[in-house]
Design an enzyme around this catalytic site. Structure first.
Site, PDB file in Angstrom:
ATOM      1  N   LYS A  89       0.715  -1.207   0.066  1.00  0.00           N
ATOM      2  CA  LYS A  89       0.076   0.105   0.112  1.00  0.00           C
ATOM      3  C   LYS A  89       0.964   1.213  -0.019  1.00  0.00           C
ATOM      4  O   LYS A  89       0.538   2.169  -0.676  1.00  0.00           O
ATOM      5  CB  LYS A  89      -0.901   0.063   1.132  1.00  0.00           C
ATOM      6  CG  LYS A  89      -1.993  -1.171   1.040  1.00  0.00           C
ATOM      7  CD  LYS A  89      -2.760  -1.194   2.286  1.00  0.00           C
ATOM      8  CE  LYS A  89      -3.809  -2.472   2.185  1.00  0.00           C
ATOM      9  NZ  LYS A  89      -4.576  -2.819   3.306  1.00  0.00           N
ATOM     10  N   GLN A 113      -4.856  -1.819   9.455  1.00  0.00           N
ATOM     11  CA  GLN A 113      -4.563  -3.454   8.960  1.00  0.00           C
ATOM     12  C   GLN A 113      -5.397  -4.380   9.649  1.00  0.00           C
ATOM     13  O   GLN A 113      -4.990  -4.561  10.901  1.00  0.00           O
ATOM     14  CB  GLN A 113      -3.217  -3.668   8.398  1.00  0.00           C
ATOM     15  CG  GLN A 113      -2.962  -5.003   7.800  1.00  0.00           C
ATOM     16  CD  GLN A 113      -3.421  -4.685   6.435  1.00  0.00           C
ATOM     17  OE1 GLN A 113      -3.373  -3.936   5.614  1.00  0.00           O
ATOM     18  NE2 GLN A 113      -4.046  -5.795   5.989  1.00  0.00           N
ATOM     19  N   ASP A 149     -11.336   2.062   3.220  1.00  0.00           N
ATOM     20  CA  ASP A 149     -11.647   0.385   3.359  1.00  0.00           C
ATOM     21  C   ASP A 149     -13.208   0.398   3.074  1.00  0.00           C
ATOM     22  O   ASP A 149     -13.677  -0.512   2.694  1.00  0.00           O
ATOM     23  CB  ASP A 149     -11.301  -0.278   4.503  1.00  0.00           C
ATOM     24  CG  ASP A 149      -9.787  -0.845   4.224  1.00  0.00           C
ATOM     25  OD1 ASP A 149      -9.405  -1.015   3.196  1.00  0.00           O
ATOM     26  OD2 ASP A 149      -9.172  -1.088   5.383  1.00  0.00           O
TER      27      ASP A 149
END
Ligand code: NDP
Length: 283
Positions: free
Chosen positions: A53, A97, A120
């Site tokens: 990322k 995460q 997200d």
């Protein structure tokens, strides 16, 4: 006739180039889109995802912050860090995460992220927006799968789409996005009786089960578009999907490979969501 292979790597490259243009336009206005990624603990797979990322941000010229916290970080410390980044104007997208260590409530973490920075798309407000068709941050993996269909010229409206898997991060949002595009959608789960009856009727078949090669060619409708979300590591170290690629490609009209299908799209759509968050903040 063998299926057309949907090349996720090439499509991801094209899509990233499009979003880089938008990022550059923002930068010309003095706003550099910024993504912060928090990782708690040492999970090796998570570390690879986070590194990728950060790398993608560099490729698009985005600002990125990588916050690595030790595995014994308290929930309160993590929530305080999230609050700090929520208030940081340089950061437009923020994610933690997953999975987080067991002593931390992942729901609390997801809900602590500002819905305006929730790239997200896991915050309940953004899930609700998706359900009502007012999507703000489409979850990145199904967003990427939709983009693959679009870029491959596969029509969705009026088609029967079957999604195998109902997770909150893949199966459910995928089904909602297909519904939004006027597909007739069936969701199958581990409890579905006679799975093949449904998969064989699918014009668009999306498989996200985490079960290596479970959907075989005899379960695919001739000419169907098969989107394999699965990423599984075999004992010999190779990656494979949830679809048996070799048999399915002989029947399908289109199929995504693993690796090189949905995988490269996920981070690409994270970049897209980050740039879009920055555009909203700038406007
Ligand atoms: P989950 O384990 O959260 O969900 C799996 C789903 O599959 C469940 O809904 C389960 O049903 C269903 N399922 C399991 N076995 C069967 C079966 N035999 N028949 C029908 N349905 C079944 O997985 P995720 O959604 O998180 O991930 C799915 C796959 O996608 C994994 O391989 C994962 O690695 C991959 N993935 C890939 C990403 C990418 O970037 N390409 C990103 C995220 C995930 P039930 O609910 O009844 O248990």
């Amino acid at each position: 006739m063998a299926a057309q292979i949907i090349d996720g790597k090439t499509i991801a490259r094209q899509v990233r180039a499009e979003w880089k243009v938008r990022a550059d336009a923002l930068k010309a206005r003095g706003v550099t889109p910024g993504l912060a990624v928090i990782i708690v603990g040492e999970d090796p797979a998570s570390r690879v995802y986070v590194a990728n990322k950060v790398k993608a941000c560099a490729e698009l010229g985005l600002h990125s912050e990588h916050i690595a916290l030790p595995a014994d970080t308290s929930e309160a410390t993590l929530l305080a860090k999230i609050a700090e980044l929520n208030a940081n104007p340089k950061i437009h997208g923020l994610l933690v995460q997953l999975p987080v260590p067991k002593h931390i409530d992942s729901n609390k973490v997801t809900e602590a992220i500002s819905p305006d920075k929730d790239v997200d798309g896991f915050h309940q407000m953004n899930v609700g927006a998706l359900v009502t068709g007012n999507t703000r941050f489409p979850p990145c993996t199904p967003y990427g799968a939709m983009k693959l269909l679009e870029e491959s010229g596969i029509g969705i409206e009026g088609k029967h789409a079957v999604v195998v898997g109902r997770s909150n991060i893949v199966g459910k949002p995928m089904a909602l996005m297909l519904l939004q595009q006027n597909a007739t959608v069936t969701i199958c789960t581990s409890k579905t009786a006679d799975l093949a009856k449904f998969t064989r009727d699918a014009d668009i078949l999306v498989v996200a089960t985490g079960k290596p090669k479970m959907v075989t060619g005899d379960m695919v409708k001739p000419g169907a578009a098969v989107i394999d979300v699965g990423i599984n590591r075999l004992p010999d170290g190779k990656l494979c999907g949830d679809v048996d690629f070799d048999s399915a490609k002989e029947v399908a009209g289109w199929i995504t490979p693993v690796p090189g299908g949905v995988g490269p799209m996920t981070i690409t759509m994270l970049m897209a969501n980050t740039v879009q968050a920055a555009e909203r903040a700038a406007n």
